[in-house]
Design a protein around this motif. Structure first.
Motif, PDB file in Angstrom:
ATOM      1  N   VAL A   9       0.855  -1.183   0.000  1.00 41.98           N
ATOM      2  CA  VAL A   9       0.000   0.000   0.000  1.00 41.98           C
ATOM      3  C   VAL A   9       0.891   1.233   0.000  1.00 41.98           C
ATOM      4  CG1 VAL A   9      -1.820   1.248   1.188  1.00 41.98           C
ATOM      5  CG2 VAL A   9      -1.780  -1.255   1.260  1.00 41.98           C
ATOM      6  N   GLY A 255      -4.191  -3.974   1.281  1.00 44.76           N
ATOM      7  CA  GLY A 255      -3.823  -3.807  -0.117  1.00 44.76           C
ATOM      8  C   GLY A 255      -4.905  -4.233  -1.081  1.00 44.76           C
ATOM      9  N   LEU A 257      -7.270  -2.959  -2.971  1.00 46.39           N
ATOM     10  CA  LEU A 257      -7.608  -1.612  -3.417  1.00 46.39           C
ATOM     11  C   LEU A 257      -8.387  -1.616  -4.721  1.00 46.39           C
ATOM     12  CD1 LEU A 257      -4.127   0.055  -2.783  1.00 46.39           C
ATOM     13  CD2 LEU A 257      -6.039  -0.172  -1.182  1.00 46.39           C
TER      14      LEU A 257
END
Length: 269
Positions: A9, A255, A257
């Motif tokens: 991230v 993460g 996303l």
């Protein structure tokens, strides 16, 4: 900006080198971020919400240069790195957009424009800013900005009120109390703030809190982060986070996303 648990991230702020504005630039520029050309950019990264109008100077490997105006971002966006890129980001102080760019910040929110197309005096600087080396930009602006800008006593007073209001929001002071302290009506302060900053005081506070949440993310329980950042409870934090970031806090730090999207197209006023 923040060291999240998951190294996958990455925020744009995270690989930006912060440079302190000189005393000569401080009346107009609050933050300076430098990204040197590099080949190890992550395959995708996050542009966090940010309540500042920013002049962005980009230098591509081909030698092509751009001078852009990025309005306040009310929500996060997700991007992918295609090639190395040098970048200098100049974040303007509250109330500076109108005298420098020729437009209130509210007209720039969530938009990307070319600096040369702006109706204010900064457009006359665009040519020089795309020709000189990025290392020389700050010295150039120290000399050019005082000559380009002239402010009336009324505009200076508005900027003083905005600075006070922004500082009060960071202290979590309620807007009615801020308006009383500054001896203006709450409606007048809200309108002045929205025009000068680009978002309402309420949305500015939301963006500020989400950035505080991200700075605290790590091994601290979300319930504790909610308390320390001023949320009523964890569910309110989660709801606000999803609205501004597009995913829940848990998914973000893992993460998980949203897919990267294409760069936002430039528009004209």
């Amino acid at each position: 900006m923040t060291a999240l648990v998951n190294p996958a991230v990455v925020t744009a702020d995270g690989f930006e080198d912060a440079l302190p504005p000189s005393e000569a630039l401080r009346p107009w520029i609050t933050e300076i971020g430098r990204i040197d050309p590099r080949t190890d950019l992550p395959p995708r990264f996050t542009h966090l919400p940010h309540a500042a109008t920013t002049i962005v100077l980009r230098a591509e490997p081909s030698g092509r240069r751009d001078a852009l105006v990025i309005g306040p971002r009310t929500r996060a966006t997700y991007a992918g790195a295609k090639e190395p890129l040098g970048c200098l980001r100049l974040r303007l102080a509250p109330g500076v957009a109108q005298p420098l760019l020729g437009a209130p910040a509210a007209d720039l929110t969530d938009r990307v424009l070319r600096l040369a197309d702006m109706p204010g005096p900064a457009a006359d600087l665009a040519g020089a800013l795309t020709e000189i080396d990025l290392d020389e930009v700050l010295t150039f602006l120290e000399s050019a900005l005082p000559r380009a800008l002239s402010e009336s006593s009324t505009r200076r007073e508005h900027r003083r009120l905005l600075d006070s209001a922004v500082a009060a929001i960071h202290r979590s002071t309620p807007m009615p109390e801020v308006a009383t302290t500054l001896a203006v009506s709450e409606r007048q302060l809200r309108n002045l703030f929205t025009a000068g900053v680009g978002v309402s005081p309420k949305h500015y506070a939301r963006i500020t809190r989400i950035r505080q949440v991200l700075a605290a993310a790590g091994n601290t329980p979300w319930s504790d982060i909610a308390t320390t950042t001023g949320y009523f409870d964890q569910s309110h934090l989660t709801s606000d986070f999803r609205a501004l970031m597009g995913v829940t806090p848990g998914k973000f730090v893992r993460g998980d996303l949203p897919a990267p999207t294409a760069c936002q197209r430039t528009t004209r006023l």
